[in-house]
Motif scaffolding. Sequence first.
Motif, short mmCIF file in Angstrom:
data_model
loop_
_atom_site.label_atom_id
_atom_site.label_comp_id
_atom_site.label_asym_id
_atom_site.label_seq_id
_atom_site.Cartn_x
_atom_site.Cartn_y
_atom_site.Cartn_z
N ALA A 127 0.87 -1.14 0.06
CA ALA A 127 -0.11 -0.08 -0.12
C ALA A 127 0.74 1.35 0.13
CB ALA A 127 -0.99 0.07 1.11
N ASP A 128 1.97 1.36 0.79
CA ASP A 128 2.75 2.54 0.67
C ASP A 128 3.55 2.75 -0.60
OD1 ASP A 128 4.32 0.20 1.39
OD2 ASP A 128 5.83 1.27 2.18
N ARG A 129 3.28 1.75 -1.60
CA ARG A 129 4.44 1.82 -2.94
C ARG A 129 3.32 2.33 -3.90
NH1 ARG A 129 8.81 -1.02 -3.14
NH2 ARG A 129 9.46 0.42 -4.62
N TYR A 130 1.95 2.31 -3.64
CA TYR A 130 0.96 2.81 -4.73
C TYR A 130 1.21 4.10 -5.38
CZ TYR A 130 -1.52 -1.54 -4.95
OH TYR A 130 -2.13 -2.87 -5.25
N GLU A 131 1.48 5.18 -4.40
CA GLU A 131 1.92 6.31 -5.01
C GLU A 131 3.04 6.24 -6.07
OE1 GLU A 131 1.45 10.11 -6.22
OE2 GLU A 131 0.04 8.88 -4.97
N GLU A 132 4.18 5.55 -5.76
CA GLU A 132 5.04 5.35 -6.70
C GLU A 132 4.76 4.79 -7.87
OE1 GLU A 132 9.70 3.58 -6.36
OE2 GLU A 132 8.30 3.23 -4.74
N ALA A 133 4.10 3.69 -7.91
CA ALA A 133 3.39 3.40 -9.24
C ALA A 133 2.49 4.22 -9.87
CB ALA A 133 2.63 2.11 -8.64
N ARG A 134 1.72 4.81 -9.24
CA ARG A 134 0.91 5.89 -9.72
C ARG A 134 1.71 7.17 -10.42
NH1 ARG A 134 -2.48 4.85 -5.41
NH2 ARG A 134 -1.43 6.81 -4.03
N THR A 135 2.77 7.44 -10.06
CA THR A 135 3.69 8.44 -10.38
C THR A 135 4.28 7.96 -11.86
OG1 THR A 135 4.10 9.20 -8.46
CG2 THR A 135 5.94 9.82 -10.13
N ALA A 136 4.84 6.76 -11.77
CA ALA A 136 5.55 6.07 -12.89
C ALA A 136 4.42 5.83 -14.01
CB ALA A 136 5.94 4.60 -12.56
N ALA A 137 3.13 5.70 -13.64
CA ALA A 137 2.06 5.44 -14.70
C ALA A 137 1.89 6.84 -15.32
CB ALA A 137 0.88 5.11 -14.10
N ARG A 138 1.86 7.88 -14.36
CA ARG A 138 1.44 9.25 -15.04
C ARG A 138 2.85 9.69 -15.88
NH1 ARG A 138 -0.03 10.37 -9.51
NH2 ARG A 138 2.00 11.29 -9.19
N HIS A 139 4.10 9.21 -15.70
CA HIS A 139 5.04 9.51 -16.49
C HIS A 139 5.30 8.89 -18.09
CE1 HIS A 139 6.58 11.63 -12.89
NE2 HIS A 139 7.10 12.45 -13.64
N CYS A 140 4.43 7.71 -17.96
CA CYS A 140 4.38 7.09 -19.06
C CYS A 140 3.85 7.80 -20.33
CB CYS A 140 3.72 5.67 -18.92
SG CYS A 140 3.56 4.55 -20.45
N PRO A 141 4.52 8.26 -21.31
CA PRO A 141 4.29 8.95 -22.46
C PRO A 141 3.24 8.17 -23.22
CG PRO A 141 6.42 8.50 -22.72
CD PRO A 141 6.00 8.06 -21.41
N SER A 142 3.18 6.85 -23.17
CA SER A 142 2.12 6.25 -24.22
C SER A 142 0.90 5.64 -23.52
CB SER A 142 3.01 4.92 -24.76
OG SER A 142 3.35 4.19 -23.98
N ASN A 143 0.83 5.95 -22.02
CA ASN A 143 -0.10 5.39 -21.01
C ASN A 143 -0.29 3.99 -21.17
OD1 ASN A 143 -0.82 7.81 -20.02
ND2 ASN A 143 -1.85 8.43 -22.09
N ALA A 144 0.91 3.45 -21.00
CA ALA A 144 0.85 1.73 -21.06
C ALA A 144 0.75 1.01 -19.98
CB ALA A 144 2.30 1.40 -21.98
N ILE A 145 0.76 1.96 -18.86
CA ILE A 145 0.81 1.23 -17.34
C ILE A 145 -0.34 1.32 -16.97
CG2 ILE A 145 1.79 1.52 -15.04
CD1 ILE A 145 4.27 2.72 -16.56
N SER A 146 -0.96 0.27 -16.25
CA SER A 146 -2.43 0.32 -15.50
C SER A 146 -1.90 -0.02 -13.83
CB SER A 146 -3.18 -0.66 -16.08
OG SER A 146 -3.56 -0.25 -17.29
N VAL A 147 -2.54 0.75 -13.09
CA VAL A 147 -2.12 0.60 -11.67
C VAL A 147 -3.58 0.06 -11.23
CG1 VAL A 147 -1.55 1.25 -9.37
CG2 VAL A 147 -0.29 2.08 -11.48
N HIS A 148 -3.66 -1.31 -10.82
CA HIS A 148 -4.64 -1.94 -10.16
C HIS A 148 -4.70 -1.91 -8.60
CE1 HIS A 148 -5.13 -3.24 -14.23
NE2 HIS A 148 -4.20 -3.47 -14.21
N GLU A 149 -5.46 -1.22 -7.94
CA GLU A 149 -5.26 -1.03 -6.57
C GLU A 149 -6.28 -1.95 -5.79
OE1 GLU A 149 -4.45 2.81 -4.53
OE2 GLU A 149 -4.25 3.88 -6.65
N ARG A 150 -5.73 -2.51 -4.73
CA ARG A 150 -6.52 -3.39 -3.82
C ARG A 150 -7.45 -2.63 -2.85
NH1 ARG A 150 -2.34 -7.05 -1.15
NH2 ARG A 150 -0.92 -5.33 -1.73
N ASP A 151 -8.47 -3.03 -2.83
CA ASP A 151 -9.42 -2.34 -1.82
C ASP A 151 -9.02 -2.70 -0.41
OD1 ASP A 151 -10.81 -1.49 -3.59
OD2 ASP A 151 -12.23 -3.18 -3.99
#
Length: 64
Positions: free
Chosen positions: A40-64
């Motif tokens: 859970a503490d790493r999801y922000e890092e994953a979302r940041t990486a996804a936002r930096h992807c110029p082709s929007n190829a990264i999907s972050v699937h967060e657990r509830d």
Amino acid sequence: MSVDDEQCCCSGQCVLAAPDLFDQREEDGIAVVLVAEPTADRYEEARTAARHCPSNAISVHERD
């Protein structure tokens, strides 16, 4: 978390943003996920990486 191989443009921005979550294949530069379900503490890092992807190829699937 996942990367769409067909959409990835091999820019490496995800690796720069989150090098412990992403890498790139040596043969073609396509991004690969190193940690499919980050803690859970790493999801922000994953979302940041996804936002930096110029082709929007990264999907972050967060657990509830």
